[in-house]
Design a protein around this motif. Sequence first.
Motif: not given
Length: 76
Positions: A45-64
């Motif tokens: 999603s293109e929505e970027e609530p506060e903290g989404k970028v940080t969260a995505l960095k923590q779950v890179v392997q999950f999404f991979k």
Amino acid sequence: MMTFWLYIVYHIFILVCAGLLRGFFDILYDEDIITEDTFLEWEKSEEEPEGKVTALKQVVQFFKWLNEDEEAEEDI
């Protein structure tokens, strides 16, 4: 329109300390609480609530892993 579970995914990381988010995502997925489609929708999603970028960095392997699993299913 944001689904209830998508809303939950958006806000879970606000309540979670650094490093624990991957574990929560694993549990929510493994227990069929949040679907694969909902996780992928949130990731893309293109929505970027506060903290989404940080969260995505923590779950890179999950999404991979999730994206690899999805590709494997398409090959079957």
